[in-house]
Write a protein that holds these residues in place. Structure first.
Motif, short mmCIF file in Angstrom:
data_model
loop_
_atom_site.label_atom_id
_atom_site.label_comp_id
_atom_site.label_asym_id
_atom_site.label_seq_id
_atom_site.Cartn_x
_atom_site.Cartn_y
_atom_site.Cartn_z
N THR A 151 0.82 -1.21 0.00
CA THR A 151 0.00 0.00 0.00
C THR A 151 0.86 1.26 0.00
OG1 THR A 151 -0.14 0.25 2.43
CG2 THR A 151 -1.72 -1.26 1.37
N LEU A 152 0.26 2.36 -0.44
CA LEU A 152 0.89 3.67 -0.41
C LEU A 152 0.46 4.38 0.86
CD1 LEU A 152 2.62 5.76 -2.01
CD2 LEU A 152 0.48 6.59 -3.01
N VAL A 153 1.39 5.08 1.50
CA VAL A 153 1.12 5.71 2.79
C VAL A 153 0.78 7.19 2.62
CG1 VAL A 153 2.03 6.21 5.09
CG2 VAL A 153 2.72 4.11 3.90
N MET A 154 -0.35 7.57 3.19
CA MET A 154 -0.79 8.96 3.23
C MET A 154 -0.61 9.47 4.66
SD MET A 154 -2.52 10.90 0.94
CE MET A 154 -3.55 12.35 0.88
N TRP A 155 -0.17 10.74 4.80
CA TRP A 155 0.01 11.35 6.12
C TRP A 155 -0.84 12.61 6.21
CZ3 TRP A 155 4.57 14.90 7.72
CH2 TRP A 155 4.47 15.21 9.10
N ASP A 156 -1.81 12.61 7.12
CA ASP A 156 -2.69 13.75 7.33
C ASP A 156 -2.43 14.39 8.68
OD1 ASP A 156 -3.87 13.14 4.93
OD2 ASP A 156 -5.75 12.40 5.79
N ARG A 157 -2.41 15.72 8.71
CA ARG A 157 -2.31 16.47 9.96
C ARG A 157 -3.53 17.38 10.08
NH1 ARG A 157 3.35 18.80 8.51
NH2 ARG A 157 2.51 18.14 6.47
N ASP A 158 -4.25 17.24 11.18
CA ASP A 158 -5.54 17.90 11.38
C ASP A 158 -5.41 18.94 12.50
OD1 ASP A 158 -8.23 18.50 11.54
OD2 ASP A 158 -8.89 16.41 11.64
N TYR A 159 -5.74 20.19 12.19
CA TYR A 159 -5.59 21.29 13.14
C TYR A 159 -6.95 21.94 13.43
CZ TYR A 159 -0.68 20.98 11.70
OH TYR A 159 0.59 20.53 11.41
N TYR A 160 -7.24 22.17 14.72
CA TYR A 160 -8.41 22.92 15.13
C TYR A 160 -7.93 24.23 15.74
CZ TYR A 160 -11.89 19.19 14.54
OH TYR A 160 -12.74 18.25 14.01
N ASP A 161 -8.37 25.35 15.17
CA ASP A 161 -7.94 26.68 15.61
C ASP A 161 -6.42 26.75 15.71
OD1 ASP A 161 -10.53 27.69 15.73
OD2 ASP A 161 -10.80 27.17 17.84
N GLY A 162 -5.75 26.14 14.73
CA GLY A 162 -4.30 26.20 14.64
C GLY A 162 -3.55 25.21 15.50
N GLN A 163 -4.25 24.39 16.27
CA GLN A 163 -3.58 23.43 17.15
C GLN A 163 -3.77 22.01 16.63
OE1 GLN A 163 -4.91 22.56 21.44
NE2 GLN A 163 -3.02 23.72 21.75
N LEU A 164 -2.67 21.26 16.57
CA LEU A 164 -2.73 19.89 16.07
C LEU A 164 -3.59 19.02 16.99
CD1 LEU A 164 -1.60 17.78 14.00
CD2 LEU A 164 0.20 17.30 15.67
N VAL A 165 -4.58 18.36 16.43
CA VAL A 165 -5.43 17.45 17.20
C VAL A 165 -5.32 16.01 16.71
CG1 VAL A 165 -7.09 19.23 17.84
CG2 VAL A 165 -7.45 17.93 15.73
N GLU A 166 -4.79 15.82 15.50
CA GLU A 166 -4.65 14.47 14.99
C GLU A 166 -3.56 14.41 13.93
OE1 GLU A 166 -8.13 11.62 14.48
OE2 GLU A 166 -7.69 12.10 12.39
N SER A 167 -2.75 13.35 13.99
CA SER A 167 -1.74 13.07 12.98
C SER A 167 -1.94 11.62 12.57
CB SER A 167 -0.33 13.28 13.55
OG SER A 167 0.66 13.01 12.57
N GLU A 168 -2.23 11.40 11.31
CA GLU A 168 -2.70 10.08 10.89
C GLU A 168 -1.95 9.53 9.68
OE1 GLU A 168 -7.09 8.91 10.42
OE2 GLU A 168 -6.45 9.30 8.35
N LEU A 169 -1.67 8.24 9.74
CA LEU A 169 -1.21 7.50 8.57
C LEU A 169 -2.38 6.68 8.04
CD1 LEU A 169 2.25 6.13 9.81
CD2 LEU A 169 1.81 8.22 8.50
N ALA A 170 -2.58 6.71 6.73
CA ALA A 170 -3.63 5.90 6.10
C ALA A 170 -3.01 5.17 4.92
CB ALA A 170 -4.79 6.78 5.64
N PHE A 171 -3.57 4.02 4.57
CA PHE A 171 -2.91 3.11 3.63
C PHE A 171 -3.85 2.74 2.49
CE2 PHE A 171 -1.69 2.53 8.04
CZ PHE A 171 -0.36 2.91 7.98
N PHE A 172 -3.40 3.04 1.27
CA PHE A 172 -4.24 2.85 0.09
C PHE A 172 -3.55 1.98 -0.95
CE2 PHE A 172 -5.44 6.91 1.99
CZ PHE A 172 -6.83 6.86 1.99
N ALA A 173 -4.34 1.23 -1.70
CA ALA A 173 -3.83 0.45 -2.82
C ALA A 173 -4.90 0.45 -3.91
CB ALA A 173 -3.48 -0.97 -2.39
#
Length: 330
Positions: free
Chosen positions: A132-154
């Protein structure tokens, strides 16, 4: 293409597909399910879903129709490409591309600004024999990081893109609190699902985007509209595809519509129902310099390494992620 976090809808994800109000009850709509030949609380230790890994058959038969008639998951690992080349026109994932979405979340507690940075890494990870290919998402609420995620796609040989799992780390006031919504296909009854069909068409059955019962993840998708024109801060797009997405296990959490532009991917997210009303628009899509991709790979590998400590019984059973597209050090 980027897949927004499913923090509000039971996310993901990743990957992010939607449902018209008339289809909520029936869960019918998008292009047919591929044939067998194609086809969230703080923790400091291992995440939930800690049962021992269970074997996944090469192909599944007589699967449950979680998203209505015709939505059974027909998974066949032999249908996937030997190396992840994801060029589905509605969901293209090219290493080194980065997409930024921005919008608002309205809830009973007020309104929050949300920004998500979606980076297509140069990493691959083998899950159930599929690279799979790895995706990296960073999610910010009001400028503050609340989630950092790896997701896997093929992607299958016929062009359908599948989501094989997610590792979403959660943060509060800048402090890591755990990754309780981690799921990986083939472990603890988690099943991969379709992030984007190879030929999405309106009027066809709903489909499962992924199912992980131990963490309450079940996203359903239905193709709702085609050939629309949409303008967002990044650009105006023609030939836009709209997919409805919801989680039947948590109908009050959220119901979204996601709009995909041919050749770009996801450009807009709108809320249809649920307690938290979320809207996101694509504000920037850019190809990173080689040196930036190298840094993205490095940080994503650190996250991959941390996951083995946090989720030893689930994520820890998978092979380590590897660099397939290295970028440069300069």
């Amino acid at each position: 293409m980027f897949q927004p976090s499913k923090r509000l809808t039971a996310l993901g994800s990743a990957l992010v597909l939607f449902l018209a109000m008339s289809a909520v009850a029936s869960c019918s709509g998008p292009s047919g399910t591929p044939s067998p030949a194609t086809s969230n609380g703080p923790l400091t230790g291992p995440t939930s879903g800690s049962a021992p890994p269970t074997a996944t058959p090469t192909a599944t038969t007589d699967a449950a129709e979680f998203c209505g008639a015709g939505s059974a998951i027909h998974y066949d690992r032999s249908a996937f490409q030997p190396a992840p080349r994801i060029d589905n026109k509605w969901f293209p994932l090219k290493p080194g591309m980065q997409y930024t979405t921005k919008g608002m979340v309205k809830s009973a507690d007020g309104t929050t600004e949300r920004t998500v940075v979606h980076s297509v890494t140069g990493l691959t990870k083998v899950i159930d024999g599929v690279k799979t290919l790895v995706m990296w998402d960073r999610d910010y609420y009001d400028g503050q990081l609340v989630e950092s995620e790896l997701a896997f796609f093929a992607q299958t040989e016929k062009g359908a893109v599948w989501l094989f799992g997610e590792y979403p780390e959660e943060y509060e006031n800048g402090t890591f609190t755990g990754a309780p919504r981690t799921f990986i296909h083939g472990i603890s009854k988690a099943q991969a699902g379709i992030a984007m069909q190879d030929q999405p068409v309106t009027g066809t059955p709903g489909y499962v985007q992924a199912h992980a019962p131990d963490v309450g993840f079940l996203d359903c998708g239905t193709v709702f509209k085609q050939h629309e024109r949409v303008c967002v801060p990044a650009a105006c797009y023609d030939d836009v595809l709209t997919v409805d997405e919801y989680n039947p296990l948590e109908p009050s959490v959220g119901h979204q519509q996601k709009l995909y532009s041919a050749g770009t991917g996801l450009v807009k997210v709108t809320a249809v129902g649920g307690a938290d009303q979320e809207s996101l628009d694509l504000i920037k899509a850019e190809a990173l310099a080689d040196s930036a991709l190298t840094e993205i790979n490095r940080q994503a590998l650190e996250l991959d390494g941390h996951a083995y400590q946090v989720s030893a019984s689930v994520y820890g059973t998978t092979p380590r992620a590897e660099v397939a597209t290295p970028g440069s050090s300069g």
